[in-house]
Scaffold this active site. Structure first.
Site, PDB file in Angstrom:
ATOM      1  N   ASN A  91     -19.699   4.452  -5.604  1.00  0.00           N
ATOM      2  CA  ASN A  91     -19.327   3.459  -6.619  1.00  0.00           C
ATOM      3  C   ASN A  91     -19.811   2.056  -6.222  1.00  0.00           C
ATOM      4  O   ASN A  91     -20.483   1.378  -7.001  1.00  0.00           O
ATOM      5  CB  ASN A  91     -17.795   3.479  -6.805  1.00  0.00           C
ATOM      6  CG  ASN A  91     -17.320   2.389  -7.754  1.00  0.00           C
ATOM      7  OD1 ASN A  91     -17.391   1.203  -7.444  1.00  0.00           O
ATOM      8  ND2 ASN A  91     -16.847   2.770  -8.921  1.00  0.00           N
ATOM      9  N   LYS A 147       0.861  -1.185   0.000  1.00  0.00           N
ATOM     10  CA  LYS A 147       0.000   0.000   0.000  1.00  0.00           C
ATOM     11  C   LYS A 147       0.896   1.233   0.000  1.00  0.00           C
ATOM     12  O   LYS A 147       2.017   1.175   0.503  1.00  0.00           O
ATOM     13  CB  LYS A 147      -0.887   0.018   1.270  1.00  0.00           C
ATOM     14  CG  LYS A 147      -2.177   0.765   1.082  1.00  0.00           C
ATOM     15  CD  LYS A 147      -3.157  -0.078   0.308  1.00  0.00           C
ATOM     16  CE  LYS A 147      -4.500   0.513   0.149  1.00  0.00           C
ATOM     17  NZ  LYS A 147      -5.466  -0.440  -0.421  1.00  0.00           N
TER      18      LYS A 147
HETATM   19  P1  NAD Z   1     -17.770   6.400  -2.548  1.00  0.00           P
HETATM   20  O1  NAD Z   1     -17.055   7.570  -1.995  1.00  0.00           O
HETATM   21  O2  NAD Z   1     -17.998   6.313  -4.018  1.00  0.00           O
HETATM   22  O3  NAD Z   1     -19.219   6.261  -1.838  1.00  0.00           O
HETATM   23  C1  NAD Z   1     -19.394   6.274  -0.461  1.00  0.00           C
HETATM   24  C2  NAD Z   1     -20.880   6.416  -0.166  1.00  0.00           C
HETATM   25  O4  NAD Z   1     -21.079   6.293   1.247  1.00  0.00           O
HETATM   26  C3  NAD Z   1     -21.488   7.756  -0.571  1.00  0.00           C
HETATM   27  O5  NAD Z   1     -22.757   7.552  -1.149  1.00  0.00           O
HETATM   28  C4  NAD Z   1     -21.647   8.489   0.758  1.00  0.00           C
HETATM   29  O6  NAD Z   1     -22.731   9.404   0.751  1.00  0.00           O
HETATM   30  C5  NAD Z   1     -21.971   7.327   1.668  1.00  0.00           C
HETATM   31  N1  NAD Z   1     -21.775   7.645   3.084  1.00  0.00           N
HETATM   32  C6  NAD Z   1     -20.818   8.392   3.671  1.00  0.00           C
HETATM   33  N2  NAD Z   1     -21.048   8.490   4.990  1.00  0.00           N
HETATM   34  C7  NAD Z   1     -22.168   7.784   5.242  1.00  0.00           C
HETATM   35  C8  NAD Z   1     -22.920   7.506   6.402  1.00  0.00           C
HETATM   36  N3  NAD Z   1     -22.573   8.015   7.580  1.00  0.00           N
HETATM   37  N4  NAD Z   1     -24.014   6.723   6.282  1.00  0.00           N
HETATM   38  C9  NAD Z   1     -24.386   6.231   5.076  1.00  0.00           C
HETATM   39  N5  NAD Z   1     -23.735   6.467   3.958  1.00  0.00           N
HETATM   40  C10 NAD Z   1     -22.641   7.239   4.030  1.00  0.00           C
HETATM   41  O7  NAD Z   1     -16.957   5.137  -2.024  1.00  0.00           O
HETATM   42  P2  NAD Z   1     -16.955   3.654  -2.618  1.00  0.00           P
HETATM   43  O8  NAD Z   1     -15.835   3.534  -3.584  1.00  0.00           O
HETATM   44  O9  NAD Z   1     -18.321   3.252  -3.015  1.00  0.00           O
HETATM   45  O10 NAD Z   1     -16.506   2.847  -1.312  1.00  0.00           O
HETATM   46  C11 NAD Z   1     -17.442   2.499  -0.288  1.00  0.00           C
HETATM   47  C12 NAD Z   1     -16.814   1.444   0.604  1.00  0.00           C
HETATM   48  O11 NAD Z   1     -16.433   0.330  -0.199  1.00  0.00           O
HETATM   49  C13 NAD Z   1     -15.544   1.888   1.339  1.00  0.00           C
HETATM   50  O12 NAD Z   1     -15.490   1.243   2.582  1.00  0.00           O
HETATM   51  C14 NAD Z   1     -14.438   1.362   0.439  1.00  0.00           C
HETATM   52  O13 NAD Z   1     -13.232   1.159   1.167  1.00  0.00           O
HETATM   53  C15 NAD Z   1     -15.064   0.054  -0.004  1.00  0.00           C
HETATM   54  N6  NAD Z   1     -14.428  -0.456  -1.232  1.00  0.00           N
HETATM   55  C16 NAD Z   1     -14.621   0.160  -2.433  1.00  0.00           C
HETATM   56  C17 NAD Z   1     -13.973  -0.343  -3.553  1.00  0.00           C
HETATM   57  C18 NAD Z   1     -14.193   0.272  -4.914  1.00  0.00           C
HETATM   58  O14 NAD Z   1     -13.660  -0.282  -5.905  1.00  0.00           O
HETATM   59  N7  NAD Z   1     -14.948   1.340  -5.052  1.00  0.00           N
HETATM   60  C19 NAD Z   1     -13.120  -1.464  -3.453  1.00  0.00           C
HETATM   61  C20 NAD Z   1     -12.931  -2.070  -2.199  1.00  0.00           C
HETATM   62  C21 NAD Z   1     -13.607  -1.551  -1.092  1.00  0.00           C
END
Ligand code: NAD
Length: 415
Positions: free
Chosen positions: A220, A105
Site C-alpha cells: 500500500n 493501540k
Molecule cells: P504492505 O503489506 O501493503 O506492503 C509491504 C511491502 O513490503 C510488500 O510489497 C512486501 O513484499 C514488502 N516487503 C516485505 N519484506 C520485504 C523485504 N525483506 N524487503 C523488501 N520488501 C519487503 O504494507 P504497507 O501497508 O505498505 O506498510 C509498509 C510499511 O509502512 C510498514 O512499516 C507499515 O507499518 C508502514 N505504514 C503503513 C501505513 C499504511 O497506511 N499502509 C501507515 C503507517 C505506516
C-alpha cells in the site's frame, strides 16, 4: 538472542527527549507509562464447535490532548509491550500533527490467516463487547492496523452501535466508504509522506521534476508513493523492490505497469527491461530520494555510511536504527522520520471522525487539501525544532510532540 522489547525502546526515546527538554521528573514519570490498560479474554465459538479463548488488549496511553486514537492489530505474536509502545508512538504522532487526540493501540493474539470469516467476525464483535465501556467517539477511537481491515472495522462499529442503541459511525475509523468512511483514505499515508518530501526538497535544493527515487517495498505505502511521485512531481522511479528482490532501470519505471506485473507474477522481479538489484543494494543507490516502505531496522550502522540519497522519507515504521540516525545526520542526509512521514493515515482517519460528527462528507480534493496543510505545517515545525536545538529530525519530532502533550497536561492541572 533476547527479543527487542519495543516498549523499552519507546521509553528510551522519551528519556532522550526529556533530557533535551529538561523535563521535570514528575511529568517524565507520568509520560513513561500508559494511563490505562484493558486486558480481556475472548472465548470464541470456532466453526468446529469448540471454544477457543483469545487474549486481547487495549492500551490508552495519554488523553491530555483529547480522546485517544490508534489501530487494532490481530497478530499471532502480539505482546502487551508492543501494544504499549505503539500506543505511546500514537500519542506523539497525533500531537505532532496537532490533531486534538491522544494515543492508543489495541491487539488480539490470534492468527487471522488460519481463521474463517465467521470466526473473525465473532472475535471482532466479542472484542468490542469486552471493551465498549472504555471506547467511544469522545473517549477512544480505534482503526485498522496489521491484519485488520475495513470489514473488521464495519463489524466493530456495528457491534458498538447495537450495544449503545444508536448508529455511532464515529466510534471507529477506516470504515468502508458506504458506512461513513472518508474519501482519500486509501493513499493517505503515501500522499501525506510525499507532501513532506516536497517541503524537504525545497529545503535541500532538489528539483523534484528531475529527481530520482528508489522505493523499498511495493505494498500500500510503496506502490502509492511510486505512483504519486510520478503524478505529483514528475520524478523518475529508478528502483523498486519487494520481499523477493528488486528491479532497477536507469530510464525509469512505470508504477502502474510494475503493479500489474506484481499482480500477475506475485513479485516485481523479472519486470521487462530492468536489471535485478538486491534489497541491500537498493538502499545504497545514488538517488535523490530513498523511500523505505517495507520493514523496520533496514538502515543500520553498517550501511548508513554508504547511503547516498539526499532525502530518506520513512514511510515504513522504524526503518532506521538510532546508531544509523547519528551517522545519517553527520553525513547531511535529510531524514523525514517515520512518525512525521507516515502520519497521513491517522490524519485522514481524524478527518473521517470529523465527517462522521458533521454527518457531511468532503470530496476527495478537499481531503487532499486539508491533508497537505496538516503535513506541511508539521514538517516545518520539526525542521524549525531541528535547527533551534541542533538535533536530528527524529529528535526534533519528539521535542515538538512531547512539548504539546506536556503543555496540555499543565493546562489541565495534572502537573
Ligand atoms: P504492505 O503489506 O501493503 O506492503 C509491504 C511491502 O513490503 C510488500 O510489497 C512486501 O513484499 C514488502 N516487503 C516485505 N519484506 C520485504 C523485504 N525483506 N524487503 C523488501 N520488501 C519487503 O504494507 P504497507 O501497508 O505498505 O506498510 C509498509 C510499511 O509502512 C510498514 O512499516 C507499515 O507499518 C508502514 N505504514 C503503513 C501505513 C499504511 O497506511 N499502509 C501507515 C503507517 C505506516
Amino acid at each position: 538472542m533476547e527479543k527487542l522489547n519495543l516498549f523499552s525502546v519507546a521509553q528510551k526515546q522519551l528519556d532522550q527527549c526529556a533530557k533535551i527538554l529538561n523535563l521535570d521528573s514528575n511529568t517524565h514519570e507520568i509520560l513513561r507509562v500508559p494511563m490505562r490498560e484493558i486486558h480481556v479474554s475472548l472465548p470464541v465459538r470456532m466453526d468446529d464447535g469448540s471454544i477457543k479463548v483469545f487474549r486481547g488488549f487495549r492500551v490508552q496511553y495519554n488523553d491530555a490532548r483529547g480522546p485517544t486514537k490508534g489501530g487494532i492489530r490481530f497478530h499471532p505474536e502480539e505482546t502487551i509491550d508492543t501494544v504499549r509502545a505503539l500506543a505511546a508512538w500514537m500519542t506523539w504522532k497525533c500531537a505532532l500533527l496537532d490533531l486534538p487526540l491522544g494515543g492508543a493501540k489495541g491487539g488480539v493474539i490470534c492468527n487471522p490467516k488460519q481463521m474463517s470469516q465467521g470466526e473473525l467476525e465473532r472475535l471482532s464483535r466479542l472484542y468490542i463487547d469486552r471493551i465498549w465501556q472504555f471506547i467511544g467517539p469522545e473517549k477512544d477511537i480505534p482503526a485498522p492496523d496489521v491484519y485488520t481491515n475495513p470489514q473488521t472495522m464495519a463489524w466493530m462499529m456495528d457491534e458498538y452501535s447495537k450495544i449503545v442503541g444508536k448508529n455511532q459511525f464515529g466510534v471507529i475509523t477506516g470504515k468502508p466508504l458506504g458506512i461513513g468512511g472518508s474519501a482519500g483514505r486509501d493513499d493517505a499515508t503515501a500522499r501525506g509522506g510525499l507532501y513532506t518530501v516536497r517541503e524537504a526538497a525545497k529545503e535541500c535544493g532538489i528539483d523534484l521534476r528531475k529527481a530520482t527515487v528508489a522505493i523499498q517495498g511495493y505494498g500500500n505505502a510503496g506502490y502509492n508513493a511510486a505512483s504519486l511521485c510520478k503524478t505529483l512531481f514528475g520524478s523518475e522511479i529508478v528502483a523498486i523492490s519487494d520481499s523477493k528482490g528488486g528491479i532497477f532501470s536507469k530510464k525509469g519505471l512505470d508504477p502502474e505497469a510494475v503493479l500489474e506485473h506484481k499482480a500477475k507474477t506475485g513479485s516485481v522481479i523479472n519486470f521487462p527491461d530492468t536489471r535485478p538489484i538486491s534489497n541491500e543494494a537498493l538502499l545504497e543507490l545514488d538517488v535523490d530520494i530513498l523511500i523505505p516502505a517495507a520493514l523496520e531496522n533496514v538502515i543500520t550502522d553498517l550501511n548508513a555510511p554508504k547511503i547516498k540519497a539526499k532525502i530518506v522519507a520513512e514511510l515504513a515504521n522504524g526503518p532506521t536504527t538510532p546508531e544509523a540516525d547519528d551517522i545519517l545526520y553527520k553525513n547531511g542526509v535529510h531524514v523525514i522520520p517515520d512518525f512525521l512521514c507516515n502520519a497521513g493515515g491517522v490524519t485522514v482517519s481524524y478527518f473521517e471522525m470529523v465527517q462522521n460528527f458533521y454527518m457531511y462528507y468532503w470530496e476527495e480534493k478537499e481531503v487532499h487539501e486539508r491533508l497537505d496543510k496538516k503535513m506541511t505545517i508539521a514538517y516545518h515545525s520539526v525542521l524549525d525544532a531541528s535547527k533551534e536545538y541542533s538535533i536530528n529530525m527524529r529528535q526534533a519530532a519528539y521535542v515538538v510532540a512531547v512539548k504539546r502533550v506536556v503543555e496540555a497536561m499543565k493546562l489541565r492541572g495534572w502537573v
